[in-house]
Write an enzyme that holds these catalytic residues in place. Sequence first.
Site, PDB file in Angstrom:
ATOM      1  N   ALA A  69      44.528  38.344  30.958  1.00 46.71           N
ATOM      2  CA  ALA A  69      44.406  37.464  29.990  1.00 46.71           C
ATOM      3  C   ALA A  69      43.771  36.207  30.658  1.00 46.71           C
ATOM      4  O   ALA A  69      44.094  35.997  31.847  1.00 46.71           O
ATOM      5  CB  ALA A  69      45.694  37.070  29.474  1.00 46.71           C
ATOM      6  N   ASP A  70      43.017  35.353  29.854  1.00 49.83           N
ATOM      7  CA  ASP A  70      42.853  34.146  30.224  1.00 49.83           C
ATOM      8  C   ASP A  70      42.774  32.847  29.124  1.00 49.83           C
ATOM      9  O   ASP A  70      42.717  33.218  28.026  1.00 49.83           O
ATOM     10  CB  ASP A  70      41.352  34.089  30.786  1.00 49.83           C
ATOM     11  CG  ASP A  70      41.077  32.737  31.667  1.00 49.83           C
ATOM     12  OD1 ASP A  70      41.203  32.719  32.741  1.00 49.83           O
ATOM     13  OD2 ASP A  70      40.329  32.118  31.026  1.00 49.83           O
ATOM     14  N   THR A  71      43.348  31.864  29.393  1.00 51.77           N
ATOM     15  CA  THR A  71      43.542  30.622  28.537  1.00 51.77           C
ATOM     16  C   THR A  71      42.708  29.488  29.209  1.00 51.77           C
ATOM     17  O   THR A  71      42.666  29.176  30.236  1.00 51.77           O
ATOM     18  CB  THR A  71      45.209  30.219  28.532  1.00 51.77           C
ATOM     19  OG1 THR A  71      45.846  31.529  28.141  1.00 51.77           O
ATOM     20  CG2 THR A  71      45.389  29.468  27.490  1.00 51.77           C
TER      21      THR A  71
END
Length: 190
Positions: A69-71
Site C-alpha cells: 500500500a501507498d498513501t
Amino acid sequence: MEQRLILASGSPRRKELLQNMNLSFDVVVSNVDETIDRTLSAEDLVQSLSYQKASSIAKSHPEAYVIGADTMVLLDNQVLGKPKTEENAFQMLHQLSGRQHDVLTGVTIIKGKQIVSFYERTLIEFWPLTENEIWNYVKTGEPMDKAGAYGIQGLGAYLVKKVNGDYFSIVGLPVARLMRELQKLGFKNY
C-alpha cells in the site's frame, strides 16, 4: 490448507487496521525505493508504488496473499510528501489550512500469479488554522512521519473539518475494499 497473509509495510497504522479486522498476518517490510515518477498520474503512481512494495515481497512468498500500500496527499494536484523539517511541516499545514485536498491510497494484492491493484480517493477539508495552532501541532512531532504532515487518527483530527470518502484510506488502508478484493482472490476471513 492454511492461508498466509503478509503486509508488505512497516506502517504501524496499517498494521493496526489489519489487527482490528481480526486477521492473522505477518509483516515483512519492503525496502523499495519510493522514487516519484512524475510522468505518472497520482492515481497510477500510488498503485505503482503499492505494486512495487507487494511484488518485492511476493517473489519470496508465492504461496501468500501479499498486500502492498501507498498513501499520498494531493493539494492542487501536487504531491505533499512527508516533511523533512519542522519548517517544512509548518509550510504544508499552512497550505492545507481552510482548504480541501485529496488523499489517495493505492493497494496491490499479489497471490502467486494473481494481481489486483486499486486506489481509493478521499476528499478532506481542513479548518482555517492560525499560525499558532499549526506550530503547536508541529511541536508534538506527530506530523514528521506522515504524508501531508498530519495524522487524522491522532492529534491531527483537530485540524479536519470534513471527510468525504473512506476514513480508513486516509489512515493508510481502505479495509472494506481490501477485504472484498482479498475474497475475490479466494481468501477466507472466517
